[in-house]
Design a protein around this motif. Structure first.
Motif, PDB file in Angstrom:
ATOM      1  N   MET A   1      30.975 -40.080   8.383  1.00 13.16           N
ATOM      2  CA  MET A   1      30.513 -40.944   7.293  1.00 13.16           C
ATOM      3  C   MET A   1      31.108 -42.333   7.482  1.00 13.16           C
ATOM      4  N   TYR A 139      31.886 -45.777   0.293  1.00 10.38           N
ATOM      5  CA  TYR A 139      31.180 -44.535   0.602  1.00 10.38           C
ATOM      6  C   TYR A 139      30.264 -44.113  -0.553  1.00 10.38           C
ATOM      7  N   ASN A 140      30.827 -43.360  -1.509  1.00  8.20           N
ATOM      8  CA  ASN A 140      30.045 -42.915  -2.652  1.00  8.20           C
ATOM      9  C   ASN A 140      30.991 -42.497  -3.776  1.00  8.20           C
ATOM     10  N   ARG A 142      31.765 -39.598  -5.126  1.00  9.53           N
ATOM     11  CA  ARG A 142      32.661 -38.479  -4.849  1.00  9.53           C
ATOM     12  C   ARG A 142      33.842 -38.917  -4.000  1.00  9.53           C
ATOM     13  N   GLN A 309      36.375 -42.953  12.972  1.00 10.68           N
ATOM     14  CA  GLN A 309      35.246 -42.868  12.048  1.00 10.68           C
ATOM     15  C   GLN A 309      34.676 -44.245  11.689  1.00 10.68           C
ATOM     16  N   VAL A 352      36.867 -38.595   3.272  1.00 10.47           N
ATOM     17  CA  VAL A 352      35.523 -38.387   3.807  1.00 10.47           C
ATOM     18  C   VAL A 352      35.191 -36.900   3.845  1.00 10.47           C
ATOM     19  N   ALA A 353      36.151 -36.080   4.267  1.00  8.90           N
ATOM     20  CA  ALA A 353      35.910 -34.637   4.321  1.00  8.90           C
ATOM     21  C   ALA A 353      35.670 -34.069   2.922  1.00  8.90           C
ATOM     22  N   ALA A 355      34.487 -35.669   0.337  1.00  9.64           N
ATOM     23  CA  ALA A 355      33.204 -36.149  -0.165  1.00  9.64           C
ATOM     24  C   ALA A 355      32.035 -35.374   0.433  1.00  9.64           C
ATOM     25  N   ARG A 356      32.218 -34.848   1.644  1.00  9.41           N
ATOM     26  CA  ARG A 356      31.150 -34.102   2.311  1.00  9.41           C
ATOM     27  C   ARG A 356      31.148 -32.622   1.940  1.00  9.41           C
ATOM     28  N   ARG A 358      31.596 -28.910  -0.008  1.00  6.37           N
ATOM     29  CA  ARG A 358      31.124 -28.351  -1.269  1.00  6.37           C
ATOM     30  C   ARG A 358      32.164 -28.626  -2.354  1.00  6.37           C
TER      31      ARG A 358
END
Length: 388
Positions: A1, A139-140, A142, A309, A352-353, A355-356, A358
């Protein structure tokens, strides 16, 4: 990401992307949970010590005393020596923003120690909001929440509950990075200057803002004076304070001499850090030195992953320069994890992990991280006898 880029059309949408008031209040709630958990950990460990002390006193130890003296008595006019004429550290080592805020609280009639804690706690709310907006902007939403939870429960995040300057620094540097990413240059410049007047590593933040300004000018020469001015203002911060100390003492290297005399802090290009790692990993038998060594190594690895990243360049530059300052200087080895807390770059792979992942996996992983981090920090200020 990869980090997102900012366009004219999405600059006005950050608040909405962050979830509006609901999203921001969620970030503050995450902070509150970490601070409550931290205080409970301190209370639990403190009760088992040989000489239990009120939790409030635990939050006012070590550097807190220096900040309070600056706030109430001001800075000394000269060097400080012991009875044998040996140069000692004094209050001039401490940058002015946090003591000024404490003094402002005391001027309102609040007891100085209460003002010191209140400023730190209020600033931590600002840090939570700034971190959430930064993670969202890069990013976003989350990722913004994950950045708050992971940063505020990291090992030695206990200093965010103490009368230390980390909370105000984190709030300012996160706000500066958000403003620079959104190209709000007047705010970026002002926050960058205050960041630089909060801690020596504010120099790294100022360099990051200069990189952001360079990227903006390369993208468009229209109103280029705005990013250039913002960068110049921020870059002036650390030299202004060091220069003021030099004029006050009458010696160009006065601040550096005070730091070295009081805390053994000097830039030795990482020699002391390498020596500490070599000695600890080969012959060390104390678990705190070993844990610090592992934290230093893991932080380096995490920074390498983060750079792979390809994060937003100014944030990458800030993190690298800040880490060079932390790893490159001599000083108390057990203070280095605290100094790494505001670096942020080292946290990005986990952010990042999370946010990706579940939601359930992310929550359980962060809870496990928080359980260790909050306990570790509480242990350091209750059982561990040395300063942070």
């Amino acid at each position: 990401m990869e980090a997102e880029t900012t366009t004219d059309t999405d600059q006005t949408r950050l608040w909405d992307r962050a979830g509006g008031w609901s999203g921001v209040l969620t970030a503050v709630a995450l902070l509150a949970l970490t601070r409550l958990g931290q205080v409970l950990m301190i209370w639990w460990l403190n009760a088992a010590t040989a000489e239990p002390r009120p939790v409030w006193e635990r939050l006012l130890v070590w550097d807190a005393g220096w900040f309070l003296r600056v706030a109430m008595d001001g800075y000394p006019d000269t060097y400080t020596y012991d009875a044998n004429g040996v140069l000692q550290g004094n209050e001039l080592a401490f940058f002015p923003v946090y003591p000024m805020l404490i003094r402002g609280g005391a001027a309102l009639g609040i007891p100085p120690s209460t003002a010191a804690i209140a400023v730190a706690w209020i600033a931590s709310v600002g840090a939570a909001v700034g971190l959430h907006l930064l993670g969202t902007s890069l990013y976003n939403k989350r990722a913004g929440w994950a950045l708050v939870a992971i940063c505020c429960s990291a090992p030695v995040s206990v200093v965010m509950s103490m009368a230390y300057s980390e909370s105000i620094y984190l709030a300012l540097v996160a706000g500066m990075l958000v403003a620079a990413h959104r190209k709000v240059w007047w705010a970026a410049g002002l926050l960058g200057l205050l960041t630089a007047l909060s801690r020596p590593t504010g120099a790294a933040a100022a360099v990051a803002l200069a990189v952001a300004a360079f990227l903006a000018v390369r993208e468009s020469r229209r109103e280029m004076w705005k990013p250039i001015t913002a960068a110049a203002v921020a870059l002036a911060g650390v030299p202004l304070y060091l220069g003021w100390v030099a004029l006050r003492i009458g010696e160009p290297t006065a601040w550096f001499k005070i730091q070295t005399a009081g805390w053994g802090t000097s830039f030795d290009y990482g020699s002391s850090t390498l020596s500490f790692l070599n000695t600890t990993l080969r012959t060390g038998d104390g678990w705190i030195p070993m844990s610090v060594a592992l934290i230093l190594l893991v932080a380096l690895a995490a920074a390498g992953v983060a750079l792979f990243q390809r994060p937003w360049l100014p944030l990458a530059v800030y993190g690298v320069v800040a880490m060079v300052l932390v790893y490159g200087q001599a000083g108390f080895y057990h203070s280095k994890p605290r100094l790494l807390l505001p670096v942020l770059l080292t946290l990005l792979p986990a952010v990042v992990a999370a946010a990706r992942a579940r939601p359930r996996v992310a929550v359980l992983s962060i809870l496990a991280w928080a359980a260790f981090g909050l306990w570790y920090g509480a242990y350091l200020i209750t059982v561990w006898p040395f300063t942070l």
